[in-house]
Design an enzyme around this catalytic site. Structure first.
Site, PDB file in Angstrom:
ATOM      1  N   ARG A  39       0.820  -1.215   0.000  1.00  0.00           N
ATOM      2  CA  ARG A  39       0.000   0.000   0.000  1.00  0.00           C
ATOM      3  C   ARG A  39       0.861   1.275   0.000  1.00  0.00           C
ATOM      4  NH1 ARG A  39      -5.533  -0.498   1.482  1.00  0.00           N
ATOM      5  NH2 ARG A  39      -6.185  -2.557   0.838  1.00  0.00           N
ATOM      6  N   ARG A  65      -3.443   6.831   1.207  1.00  0.00           N
ATOM      7  CA  ARG A  65      -3.893   7.981   1.990  1.00  0.00           C
ATOM      8  C   ARG A  65      -2.901   8.564   2.998  1.00  0.00           C
ATOM      9  NH1 ARG A  65      -9.802   6.359   3.975  1.00  0.00           N
ATOM     10  NH2 ARG A  65      -8.892   4.286   3.796  1.00  0.00           N
ATOM     11  N   ARG A  94      -7.064  12.153  -5.317  1.00  0.00           N
ATOM     12  CA  ARG A  94      -8.347  11.487  -5.099  1.00  0.00           C
ATOM     13  C   ARG A  94      -9.479  12.506  -4.973  1.00  0.00           C
ATOM     14  NH1 ARG A  94     -10.533   7.900  -0.135  1.00  0.00           N
ATOM     15  NH2 ARG A  94     -10.356   9.945   0.787  1.00  0.00           N
ATOM     16  N   ASP A 108      -7.156  -2.219  -7.372  1.00  0.00           N
ATOM     17  CA  ASP A 108      -7.647  -2.910  -6.188  1.00  0.00           C
ATOM     18  C   ASP A 108      -7.919  -4.364  -6.524  1.00  0.00           C
ATOM     19  OD1 ASP A 108      -8.425  -2.218  -3.322  1.00  0.00           O
ATOM     20  OD2 ASP A 108     -10.056  -3.515  -3.976  1.00  0.00           O
ATOM     21  N   TYR A 121     -15.306 -11.168   0.101  1.00  0.00           N
ATOM     22  CA  TYR A 121     -15.997  -9.904  -0.206  1.00  0.00           C
ATOM     23  C   TYR A 121     -17.249 -10.155  -1.045  1.00  0.00           C
ATOM     24  CZ  TYR A 121     -11.885  -7.506   1.589  1.00  0.00           C
ATOM     25  OH  TYR A 121     -10.874  -7.055   2.407  1.00  0.00           O
TER      26      TYR A 121
HETATM   27  O1  1CP Z   1       0.309   1.049  -3.429  1.00  0.00           O
HETATM   28  C1  1CP Z   1      -0.528   0.150  -3.328  1.00  0.00           C
HETATM   29  O2  1CP Z   1      -0.284  -0.936  -2.784  1.00  0.00           O
HETATM   30  C2  1CP Z   1      -1.894   0.484  -3.844  1.00  0.00           C
HETATM   31  C3  1CP Z   1      -2.632  -0.572  -4.597  1.00  0.00           C
HETATM   32  C4  1CP Z   1      -3.598  -1.405  -3.761  1.00  0.00           C
HETATM   33  C5  1CP Z   1      -3.484  -2.769  -3.455  1.00  0.00           C
HETATM   34  C6  1CP Z   1      -2.299  -3.678  -3.745  1.00  0.00           C
HETATM   35  C7  1CP Z   1      -4.848  -0.979  -3.228  1.00  0.00           C
HETATM   36  C8  1CP Z   1      -5.363   0.397  -3.295  1.00  0.00           C
HETATM   37  N1  1CP Z   1      -5.499  -2.062  -2.701  1.00  0.00           N
HETATM   38  C9  1CP Z   1      -4.685  -3.165  -2.806  1.00  0.00           C
HETATM   39  C10 1CP Z   1      -4.975  -4.545  -2.419  1.00  0.00           C
HETATM   40  C11 1CP Z   1      -6.135  -4.833  -1.550  1.00  0.00           C
HETATM   41  N2  1CP Z   1      -7.395  -4.260  -1.553  1.00  0.00           N
HETATM   42  C12 1CP Z   1      -6.158  -5.898  -0.614  1.00  0.00           C
HETATM   43  C13 1CP Z   1      -5.009  -6.873  -0.397  1.00  0.00           C
HETATM   44  C14 1CP Z   1      -3.891  -6.296   0.403  1.00  0.00           C
HETATM   45  C15 1CP Z   1      -4.218  -6.002   1.845  1.00  0.00           C
HETATM   46  O3  1CP Z   1      -4.552  -6.926   2.583  1.00  0.00           O
HETATM   47  O4  1CP Z   1      -4.127  -4.816   2.192  1.00  0.00           O
HETATM   48  C16 1CP Z   1      -7.421  -5.914  -0.004  1.00  0.00           C
HETATM   49  C17 1CP Z   1      -7.906  -6.855   1.069  1.00  0.00           C
HETATM   50  C18 1CP Z   1      -8.205  -4.890  -0.607  1.00  0.00           C
HETATM   51  C19 1CP Z   1      -9.635  -4.563  -0.362  1.00  0.00           C
HETATM   52  C20 1CP Z   1      -9.791  -3.132  -0.032  1.00  0.00           C
HETATM   53  N3  1CP Z   1      -9.838  -2.132  -0.959  1.00  0.00           N
HETATM   54  C21 1CP Z   1      -9.772  -2.544   1.232  1.00  0.00           C
HETATM   55  C22 1CP Z   1      -9.643  -3.282   2.563  1.00  0.00           C
HETATM   56  C23 1CP Z   1     -10.984  -3.557   3.128  1.00  0.00           C
HETATM   57  C24 1CP Z   1     -10.907  -4.483   4.331  1.00  0.00           C
HETATM   58  O5  1CP Z   1     -11.679  -5.461   4.336  1.00  0.00           O
HETATM   59  O6  1CP Z   1     -10.088  -4.254   5.237  1.00  0.00           O
HETATM   60  C25 1CP Z   1      -9.860  -1.153   1.055  1.00  0.00           C
HETATM   61  C26 1CP Z   1      -9.916  -0.093   2.118  1.00  0.00           C
HETATM   62  C27 1CP Z   1      -9.897  -0.916  -0.336  1.00  0.00           C
HETATM   63  C28 1CP Z   1      -9.860   0.396  -1.025  1.00  0.00           C
HETATM   64  C29 1CP Z   1      -8.491   0.804  -1.385  1.00  0.00           C
HETATM   65  N4  1CP Z   1      -7.659   0.083  -2.222  1.00  0.00           N
HETATM   66  C30 1CP Z   1      -6.482   0.771  -2.409  1.00  0.00           C
HETATM   67  C31 1CP Z   1      -6.575   1.990  -1.651  1.00  0.00           C
HETATM   68  C32 1CP Z   1      -5.510   3.053  -1.605  1.00  0.00           C
HETATM   69  C33 1CP Z   1      -7.810   1.984  -1.014  1.00  0.00           C
HETATM   70  C34 1CP Z   1      -8.357   3.071  -0.122  1.00  0.00           C
HETATM   71  C35 1CP Z   1      -9.227   3.933  -0.956  1.00  0.00           C
HETATM   72  C36 1CP Z   1      -9.202   5.344  -0.552  1.00  0.00           C
HETATM   73  O7  1CP Z   1      -9.855   5.662   0.429  1.00  0.00           O
HETATM   74  O8  1CP Z   1      -8.553   6.169  -1.227  1.00  0.00           O
END
Ligand code: 1CP
Length: 354
Positions: free
Chosen positions: A27, A31, A40, A77, A154
């Site tokens: 990540r 943010r 964003r 994502d 999910y």
């Molecule tokens: O730099 C990077 O790594 C960004 C790319 C990235 C990746 C690899 C994002 C952006 N998401 C992910 C993978 C991801 N998404 C996973 C696997 C890795 C991990 O365990 O963290 C999972 C479970 C998700 C699902 C997801 N998408 C969540 C988690 C929800 C939960 O159940 O805890 C969230 C919050 C998102 C949205 C998301 N994806 C990525 C970002 C930066 C965000 C936040 C969005 C925002 O508010 O801007």
């Protein structure tokens, strides 16, 4: 063959010699960076950034401008696949991801299409192509997907979950329905990741964030089996370059031997396992990626540097280590602390690579 200016990350995954241990952060775009929040806000929301290749490229590159990272990761994502299957992904402010049409029955599963990556997921492939072009061979680009089990959590729960009651109910009351879903998702992941590789991803990682909520037997049955199918179906060499595959099961420290036996190149480790133990168990078979507790980034510069040195010493001399956090960086970490972390990995690892 493409030549990279900095190929430490690829070399370490293939257990080849490097001058310093490569490092990136799960990540790393997101943010905790004010410049990400600005993009964003301007775009409107998270999916508006993901679906615009120029913006996805911009936020992918943001952390690389600040820190000497050895790899870029596609900004996207894991939930793009279920969205492309028609489940209707949306984000409610402060609540994380949600689906309008979660999977409830065998009929729902049977209806699921295998999305065409160059049609329904073309925005992801365009982002990969745009990022590769803009990286100009500086560092490799990592593509990724969720594991079938993690995506299914999910898809069935309808969003994030703590207890996973709906998917576990399906696992035990209607296992054949869940297996059909996992098999279909595995096929889609194979198609999707191979398309990312053809578009320019130089390595791929599979995030099994929720595999660790299963019993050892059920982990093999519902998660590992499908990751193994994916590993067997992936393009492992593209245009003369090896494309390393990393599997990451959060809380999977008990199962390293079985994960390594899938034929992947590397295992992602969370912080609940000592990297020295992990190396002793599977270090002859796979490379290891990890594994500092992301919360250490709240500490002082000195404490961060100490933790980095301890993990480097735990892995010790030899090849096959990619430094990372054990999970995603927290969104309220001061960015300069991430810089201390990255610099410390390079500075203190040189002694292990002579
Ligand atoms: O730099 C990077 O790594 C960004 C790319 C990235 C990746 C690899 C994002 C952006 N998401 C992910 C993978 C991801 N998404 C996973 C696997 C890795 C991990 O365990 O963290 C999972 C479970 C998700 C699902 C997801 N998408 C969540 C988690 C929800 C939960 O159940 O805890 C969230 C919050 C998102 C949205 C998301 N994806 C990525 C970002 C930066 C965000 C936040 C969005 C925002 O508010 O801007």
């Amino acid at each position: 063959m493409t030549t990279l200016k900095n190929d430490r990350y690829i070399r370490a995954l293939l257990k080849q010699p490097v001058d310093a241990t490569p490092v990136w952060m799960m990540r790393q775009a997101g943010r905790y960076l004010p410049e990400y929040k600005a993009v964003r806000k301007e775009a409107g929301d998270f999916m508006a950034v993901c679906t615009n290749p120029e913006l996805a490229c911009e936020v992918t590159l943001q952390p690389l401008r600040r820190f000497k990272l050895d790899a870029a990761i596609l900004f996207s994502d894991i939930l793009t696949i279920p969205d492309a299957m028609g489940l209707g992904l949306y984000f409610e402010a402060g609540e994380g991801p949600k689906f309008k049409h979660p999977i409830k029955s065998l009929a729902d599963v049977k209806k699921l299409p295998n999305p065409d990556p160059e049609i329904e997921l073309k925005y992801v492939m365009d982002a990969v192509r745009t990022i590769r072009k803009n990286l100009k061979g500086s560092v490799p680009l990592i593509g990724f997907s969720g594991s079938p089990w993690t995506l299914a959590t999910y898809m069935i729960e309808g969003g994030s979950s703590k207890a996973f009651t709906k998917i576990k109910k399906m696992a035990f009351a209607e296992p054949q329905t869940l297996h059909l879903l996992l098999d279909k998702v595995a096929d889609s992941v194979i198609t999707y990741l191979n398309a990312q590789i053809a578009a320019g991803a130089q390595s791929v990682m599979i995030f099994d964030t929720w595999g660790g909520v299963l019993s050892p037997r059920d982990y093999k049955l519902f998660s590992l089996q499908y990751m193994e199918k994916i590993v067997a179906g992936l393009t492992r060499e593209y245009e003369g370059n090896k494309v390393p595959v990393t599997l990451f099961t959060k809380n999977g420290g008990m199962w390293l031997e079985s994960i390594a036996a899938t034929g992947c190149d590397a295992l992602g480790l969370d912080w609940t396992i000592d990297i020295a133990d992990a190396k002793a168990r599977v270090g002859d078979k796979v490379a290891l990626q990890g594994n500092m507790d992301p919360s250490v980034l709240y500490a002082s510069k000195e404490r961060i540097e100490q933790e980095v040195q301890d993990i480097l010493a735990g892995f010790g001399a030899g090849e096959g280590h990619v430094f990372n956090l054990g999970h995603g960086i927290h969104l309220d970490v001061p960015p300069e602390n991430a810089g201390y972390f990255v610099d410390a990995v390079h500075k203190y690892s040189k002694q292990y690579h002579k």
